[in-house]
Design a protein around this motif. Structure first.
Motif, PDB file in Angstrom:
ATOM      1  N   GLN A   1       0.830  -1.214   0.000  1.00 35.01           N
ATOM      2  CA  GLN A   1       0.000   0.000   0.000  1.00 35.01           C
ATOM      3  C   GLN A   1       0.856   1.252   0.000  1.00 35.01           C
ATOM      4  O   GLN A   1       0.526   2.249  -0.648  1.00 35.01           O
ATOM      5  CB  GLN A   1      -0.917  -0.025   1.235  1.00 35.01           C
ATOM      6  CG  GLN A   1      -2.022  -1.055   1.116  1.00 35.01           C
ATOM      7  CD  GLN A   1      -2.782  -1.205   2.424  1.00 35.01           C
ATOM      8  OE1 GLN A   1      -2.180  -1.303   3.491  1.00 35.01           O
ATOM      9  NE2 GLN A   1      -4.097  -1.187   2.347  1.00 35.01           N
ATOM     10  N   ARG A   2       2.007   1.209   0.695  1.00 35.59           N
ATOM     11  CA  ARG A   2       2.873   2.425   0.684  1.00 35.59           C
ATOM     12  C   ARG A   2       3.343   2.679  -0.740  1.00 35.59           C
ATOM     13  O   ARG A   2       3.360   3.829  -1.206  1.00 35.59           O
ATOM     14  CB  ARG A   2       4.080   2.212   1.607  1.00 35.59           C
ATOM     15  CG  ARG A   2       3.794   2.380   3.086  1.00 35.59           C
ATOM     16  CD  ARG A   2       5.042   2.777   3.871  1.00 35.59           C
ATOM     17  NE  ARG A   2       6.181   1.914   3.616  1.00 35.59           N
ATOM     18  CZ  ARG A   2       6.413   0.771   4.260  1.00 35.59           C
ATOM     19  NH1 ARG A   2       5.561   0.376   5.175  1.00 35.59           N
ATOM     20  NH2 ARG A   2       7.476   0.033   3.987  1.00 35.59           N
ATOM     21  N   THR A   3       3.695   1.594  -1.446  1.00 34.61           N
ATOM     22  CA  THR A   3       4.155   1.790  -2.829  1.00 34.61           C
ATOM     23  C   THR A   3       3.025   2.365  -3.677  1.00 34.61           C
ATOM     24  O   THR A   3       3.231   3.278  -4.476  1.00 34.61           O
ATOM     25  CB  THR A   3       4.597   0.413  -3.399  1.00 34.61           C
ATOM     26  OG1 THR A   3       5.433  -0.219  -2.446  1.00 34.61           O
ATOM     27  CG2 THR A   3       5.313   0.560  -4.704  1.00 34.61           C
ATOM     28  N   ARG A   4       1.810   1.832  -3.483  1.00 33.11           N
ATOM     29  CA  ARG A   4       0.687   2.343  -4.281  1.00 33.11           C
ATOM     30  C   ARG A   4       0.481   3.824  -4.008  1.00 33.11           C
ATOM     31  O   ARG A   4       0.280   4.632  -4.933  1.00 33.11           O
ATOM     32  CB  ARG A   4      -0.605   1.620  -3.880  1.00 33.11           C
ATOM     33  CG  ARG A   4      -0.655   0.155  -4.293  1.00 33.11           C
ATOM     34  CD  ARG A   4      -1.899  -0.484  -3.696  1.00 33.11           C
ATOM     35  NE  ARG A   4      -1.870  -1.927  -3.788  1.00 33.11           N
ATOM     36  CZ  ARG A   4      -2.886  -2.655  -4.241  1.00 33.11           C
ATOM     37  NH1 ARG A   4      -3.966  -2.045  -4.651  1.00 33.11           N
ATOM     38  NH2 ARG A   4      -2.811  -3.954  -4.278  1.00 33.11           N
ATOM     39  N   PHE A   5       0.575   4.224  -2.730  1.00 30.70           N
ATOM     40  CA  PHE A   5       0.345   5.647  -2.412  1.00 30.70           C
ATOM     41  C   PHE A   5       1.426   6.496  -3.073  1.00 30.70           C
ATOM     42  O   PHE A   5       1.122   7.531  -3.691  1.00 30.70           O
ATOM     43  CB  PHE A   5       0.354   5.863  -0.889  1.00 30.70           C
ATOM     44  CG  PHE A   5       0.130   7.301  -0.497  1.00 30.70           C
ATOM     45  CD1 PHE A   5       1.124   8.029   0.145  1.00 30.70           C
ATOM     46  CD2 PHE A   5      -1.066   7.939  -0.818  1.00 30.70           C
ATOM     47  CE1 PHE A   5       0.924   9.356   0.476  1.00 30.70           C
ATOM     48  CE2 PHE A   5      -1.273   9.271  -0.489  1.00 30.70           C
ATOM     49  CZ  PHE A   5      -0.273   9.983   0.159  1.00 30.70           C
ATOM     50  N   ALA A   6       2.688   6.005  -3.004  1.00 29.01           N
ATOM     51  CA  ALA A   6       3.784   6.767  -3.642  1.00 29.01           C
ATOM     52  C   ALA A   6       3.497   6.902  -5.147  1.00 29.01           C
ATOM     53  O   ALA A   6       3.722   7.954  -5.760  1.00 29.01           O
ATOM     54  CB  ALA A   6       5.103   6.045  -3.403  1.00 29.01           C
ATOM     55  N   LEU A   7       2.918   5.853  -5.742  1.00 30.36           N
ATOM     56  CA  LEU A   7       2.602   5.909  -7.185  1.00 30.36           C
ATOM     57  C   LEU A   7       1.510   6.942  -7.451  1.00 30.36           C
ATOM     58  O   LEU A   7       1.569   7.692  -8.437  1.00 30.36           O
ATOM     59  CB  LEU A   7       2.154   4.525  -7.664  1.00 30.36           C
ATOM     60  CG  LEU A   7       3.302   3.511  -7.874  1.00 30.36           C
ATOM     61  CD1 LEU A   7       2.765   2.097  -8.020  1.00 30.36           C
ATOM     62  CD2 LEU A   7       4.137   3.892  -9.099  1.00 30.36           C
TER      63      LEU A   7
END
Lengths: 211, 219, 293, 291
Positions: free
Chosen positions: C135-141
């Protein structure tokens, strides 16, 4: 740019400012226990140690949580981040000295059960705060920005050994202090010069660092 | 429990090193304060110094979120809580010992200027330690019920409310008077034992509350 | 072909643990380049140098013809970066993190951000420390894709993401490509690149082994699989890399045609997948002897 | 072959991640792969087994005992790796071994050193300064050095390059050579599972959608590709998901053995990969299969 960075720090780091302010509160309690005369000086002593460290605490929290990279990837230059830290220390110190004054004034009024005239900081106390700001912020900051935690430990560590040796050897600083107090304008210029020198050094060290 | 103590020491050793400049500075300041001032009362800085030591010994979990890893070790939640209480108590004793040692050191360094620690001064130091213990026992359940940073926020709000309530004159007025109240009580042996007994009971209550809350925590 | 959108010339950087030795390649607009290589090959250092996080010892990086060392801050307004371990200040709502981030980008597209958050199954009210790695990666995206950046630099963005989402993400990234934009995408999951990457650059031991189009790679690299006896008779000098186990050997060659002729009927010769190339090339350049695990 | 781990209608609601009556058994001597979308509950399941999260419903039997009773003691026989491990950032890799050793009676210092070297870990570097891949390797070394009978690994291969992934998978195969041990690991890289997993469990939105021996599973399902005519025939009620693309229809159907007779001419049947199984199961089910 500075304004956006300042707003970013306040919105992300207000939580971490509570702990130092809590300690300041505890210190305030301790100062209140001290006898009448030294209240304001005690408070300035306490404030001037803790408050210049707030930008250091914010920067340290940013690097400890690994978000310094996010800051540096924004369209901001390294110089802008250094300017932010130096502007913050002036903002925090000025702001919280006013707060400290108000706190002591309220305490005195409550204790005396009637409002009393506000005691304004004397010139000596102002210069005292300036000296502490230089020693406690401007001296360690370039080391911290250049070498991170190691720089911080060296910076404050060397500062503390200086103070302890002065205390142990009971060197008499009063002669030096009275002399510099006599020429406040020259003293203020020297302090401003040291502050700027510290800024330039921080700029150089921080710009070449890898993250 | 022994492995937990060893682990706590191994991990906080480096953190103590990092905090040592600040602690050393406060100690130096206490010595300077003692030597330059003729006054007999314990310097206010000692109060902060003890508090700082307690923060270091209990707050390992604050700076780095290790609580999840600790909970995955083959130890019960109760053991983890007991270790934190033991460490905080040791921090408290260390703070008290340091304060008295510095008072003695100041006297040794400049016998003319700083008087030897009088019994009255010793009683103040112990009273200060008891105020710290009271604050500690009130604080630790917060850090165990919520995760550290949120726990501190909750505690600071509660502390400020308590301070405000006392400032407004309900019962005790302010931490300062808690200290003076303890000083007076410690003067005679019987009330002193009552006070220490009361504090111990409060400590046990705090320990069981923390253990109950920590068992429910999710990591 | 006009001058590449991003050009890296002779980039060098020495660290105590490893060294990036004179890396050079170009990334034209409109293309997605996959950056692959073993752990510690210098991929993250290279990407950080593009973003100005790491100061190179030598070499130059130009974006749209302008030198990143001098105009880094201005150019970063048009470059978006997602690091391999996106970290956010804990205990802060995603909405606040977005507002703080967006205030630095005049071209911020709020509607696009909201729709991305919905597509990625993220709730702006969530606190940052409740997010898993994926989820952190998705938010960064969502942050990187919501401003009209012309270069996307993504460092292992698919690590914590599940297969279904990875497929959709790559399709979405490819859709953003046009004649003004490019994507540099480092990953260990080479199957993601097989479908979508136009160019592939292999970095090993701080050096570029090759930087070709995927089709060129497909035609030249191959894997020879045979019994151990074949290895004794023919020797292993023709191979770029070798891995042996109980049943036989797998040899990597960058000239699959001649390998087919040489091992006709004696060994199986197939096209090499990106994973085969990585595994068989091994970690460090072999000093003479191919690296046999 | 006793089950080292048994989950009996496990249920848990933990913020956005929740599990609904999950039944799973991990027999000794096997590797079980746990796959599913982000937020499907994989980490929650592993944390429940370890006692990091309190249980809402159901029962967990570890080595035949109820996990709730002997939690701490049972954890001595488990090796656990978190999704992105934090451990103690300031400690060096070798110090980590020293600090964790006293907690595990069967800790073996030589094994820890051997695994650290095999993973090429710099022993004198602080944990915080390691890359994400190396941090995962350090956590794995810790979990593999006290002869744990059950390994619970939460995405151990994330951040590792293909070469290191293959070394890790070979290491896991080596672990289960000893019949008394088992591995349960979650991952997003289905090619890893196809290489080593004996059993597979697929989680979707907190429910165990598919579970069983990997080969049986892949044999019993089929991917059918063709045109719209696929939906008219009897194939419809065997379909559990699929996708309509510009190239035509792809349907995931059950009972691969008996599908041949139902296939309209021109349709292709092939064996799904694990990634296909996860990707197509329940996808577009309402619109396509209209059960």
């Amino acid at each position: 740019m500075l304004l956006e960075l300042l707003r970013r720090d306040l919105r992300l780091h207000w939580g971490s400012l509570v702990v130092p302010i809590l300690i300041l509160g505890m210190g305030l309690g301790a100062v209140v226990m001290a006898d009448e005369g030294t209240r304001l000086t005690g408070l300035i002593l306490e404030t001037s140690f803790l408050i210049p460290m707030l930008p250091v605490i914010i920067h340290q929290r940013e690097s400890a949580k690994g978000t310094l990279g996010d800051l540096l990837v924004l369209p901001v230059s390294r110089a802008a981040v250094v300017r932010l830290r130096y502007a913050e220390v002036l903002f925090f110190t000025g702001g919280l000295l006013l707060l400290a004054h108000a706190a002591v004034w309220v305490e005195l009024s409550v204790a005396a059960r009637h409002p009393i005239p506000m005691s304004v900081m004397s010139r000596d106390q102002f210069l005292g705060v300036g000296v502490l700001l230089i020693f406690w912020f401007a001296y360690p900051m370039p080391l911290f920005l250049g070498w991170g935690m190691k720089g911080l430990v060296v910076g404050y560590g060397s500062l503390i050994t200086l103070v302890v040796t002065l205390a142990m050897t009971e060197t008499d600083l009063h002669r030096f202090i009275d002399a510099s107090m006599a020429r406040p304008v020259a003293m203020a210029l020297v302090l401003a010069g040291l502050f700027t020198l510290s800024y330039l050094l921080s700029l150089k060290f921080f710009s070449r660092r890898d993250f | 429990m022994r492995p937990l103590i060893r682990m706590a020491w191994a991990t906080s050793r480096r953190l103590l090193l990092l905090m040592s400049p600040l602690l050393a500075f406060y100690l130096a300041l206490m010595v300077v304060h003692q030597v330059t001032k003729r006054g007999t009362d314990i310097p206010a800085i000692a109060f902060t110094c003890m508090f700082m030591l307690i923060i270091v010994s209990t707050f390992q979990g604050l700076t780095f979120d290790v609580e999840g890893f600790m909970a995955s070790l083959p130890v019960t939640r109760a053991q983890l809580v007991r270790t934190k209480y033991l460490l905080s108590f040791l921090g408290l004793l260390a703070g008290l010992a340091l304060t008295l040692a510095v008072a003695g050191l100041a006297h040794a360094l400049a016998p003319g200027r700083a008087a030897a620690p009088t019994p009255e001064e010793l009683r103040s130091a112990v009273a200060l330690a008891l105020v710290d213990a009271f604050g500690l026992f009130a604080f630790l359940p917060f850090v165990h019920a919520f995760e550290p940073s949120r726990g501190i926020l909750a505690f600071s709000l509660a502390a400020i409310l308590a301070l405000a309530a006392s400032l407004a004159g309900w019962g005790l007025d302010g931490a300062a008077d808690l200290f003076r109240f303890f000083q007076r009580v410690l003067a005679q042996p019987a009330p002193a034992l009552g006070l220490i007994g009361g504090l111990l009971a409060f400590g046990l209550l705090s320990l069981s509350l923390s253990t109950w809350a920590y068992a429910r925590r999710s990591f | 072909m006009s001058s590449p959108l991003l050009r890296i010339d002779g980039l060098a950087k020495r660290f105590p643990e490893f060294e990036l030795k004179s890396v050079s390649f170009g990334l034209p607009a409109g293309l997605l380049m996959g950056l692959i290589g073993p752990n510690g090959a210098g991929k993250t250092t290279l990407l950080k140098a593009i973003l100005g996080l790491v100061k190179p010892d030598a070499g130059m990086i130009t974006f749209q013809g302008r030198d990143l060392a001098r105009e880094g801050a201005a150019l970063r307004a048009r470059i978006a970066y997602v690091s391999d371990e996106p970290k956010f200040m804990p205990g802060v709502r995603l909405r606040t993190l977005k507002e703080v981030h967006a205030s630095f980008f005049p071209a911020w597209d709020e509607a696009r951000w909201k729709s991305l958050m919905a597509d990625f199954g993220l709730d702006p009210q969530n606190k940052s420390d409740t997010l898993s790695l994926g989820q952190r990666t998705r938010f960064a995206l969502t942050l990187a894709l919501s401003r009209d950046a012309e270069l996307l630099v993504l460092d292992e963005p698919t690590t914590g993401l599940d297969p279904a989402f990875r497929r959709e993400l790559l399709a979405r990234l490819a859709a953003t490509l046009d004649d003004r934009r490019a994507i540099l995408f480092s990953t260990h999951i080479t199957s993601d690149l097989e479908v979508r990457a136009d160019l592939v650059t292999l970095l090993r031991d701080g050096e570029v082994v090759f930087s070709h189009s995927q089709d060129a790679l497909r035609d030249s690299w191959g894997v020879v699989k045979g019994g151990l006896d074949l290895l004794e008779t023919d020797g292993s000098n023709g191979f770029q890399g070798l891995r042996t186990n109980a049943h036989g050997f797998e040899g990597l060659t960058d000239d699959v045609e001649s390998a087919r002729r040489r091992y006709e009927g004696r060994a199986l010769v197939e096209r090499a997948s990106l994973e085969d190339i990585l595994v068989l090339l091994g970690r460090r350049r072999p000093e003479g002897k191919p690296h046999a695990a | 072959m006793a089950n080292l781990l048994e989950l009996r209608n496990l249920s848990k609601s933990h913020g956005a991640f929740n599990l609904r009556d999950v039944d799973l058994a991990v027999p000794a001597g096997t590797i079980t792969g746990l796959i599913g979308a982000n937020g499907a509950g994989k980490s929650t399941l592993l944390k429940l087994v370890l006692g990091l999260l309190p249980l809402d419903g159901g029962e967990i039997r570890l080595f035949g005992e109820d996990a709730r009773l002997g939690g701490a003691r049972l954890r001595q026989r488990i090796g656990f790796v978190q999704e992105s491990p934090t451990l103690f950032p300031l400690l060096r890799v070798d110090e980590l071994g020293e600090v964790v050793a006293p907690f595990y009676p069967r800790w073996d210092r030589a094994t820890y050193r051997r695994i650290c070297d095999a993973f090429e870990l710099p022993r004198k570097t602080a944990f915080a300064r390691l890359s994400q891949g190396s941090r995962m390797k350090a956590a794995l070394a810790l979990a593999l050095s006290h002869e744990a009978e059950l390994l619970l690994l939460d995405e151990p291969t994330s951040g590792l390059d293909p070469l290191m992934r293959r070394d890790l998978l070979d290491l896991l195969l080596e672990v289960i050579q000893d019949e008394g041990r088992a591995v349960l690991f979650s991952t997003h890289i289905t090619s890893d599972l196809e290489r080593v997993a004996d059993h597979v469990a697929i989680l979707k939105a907190g429910r165990l959608v598919l579970a069983g021996a990997k080969d049986d599973l892949l044999e019993s399902w089929a991917l059918v590709r063709g045109g719209e005519e696929l939906l008219e025939g009897p194939l419809k009620d065997r379909c559990r998901g699929g996708e309509r693309t510009e190239l035509g229809l792809t349907l995931l159907c059950e009972g691969a053995g008996s599908l041949a007779s139902l296939l309209p001419d021109g349709a292709l049947q092939e064996r799904p990969s694990l990634e296909d199984l996860v990707y197509f199961h329940d996808r577009g089910k309402e619109s396509l299969c209209a059960r």
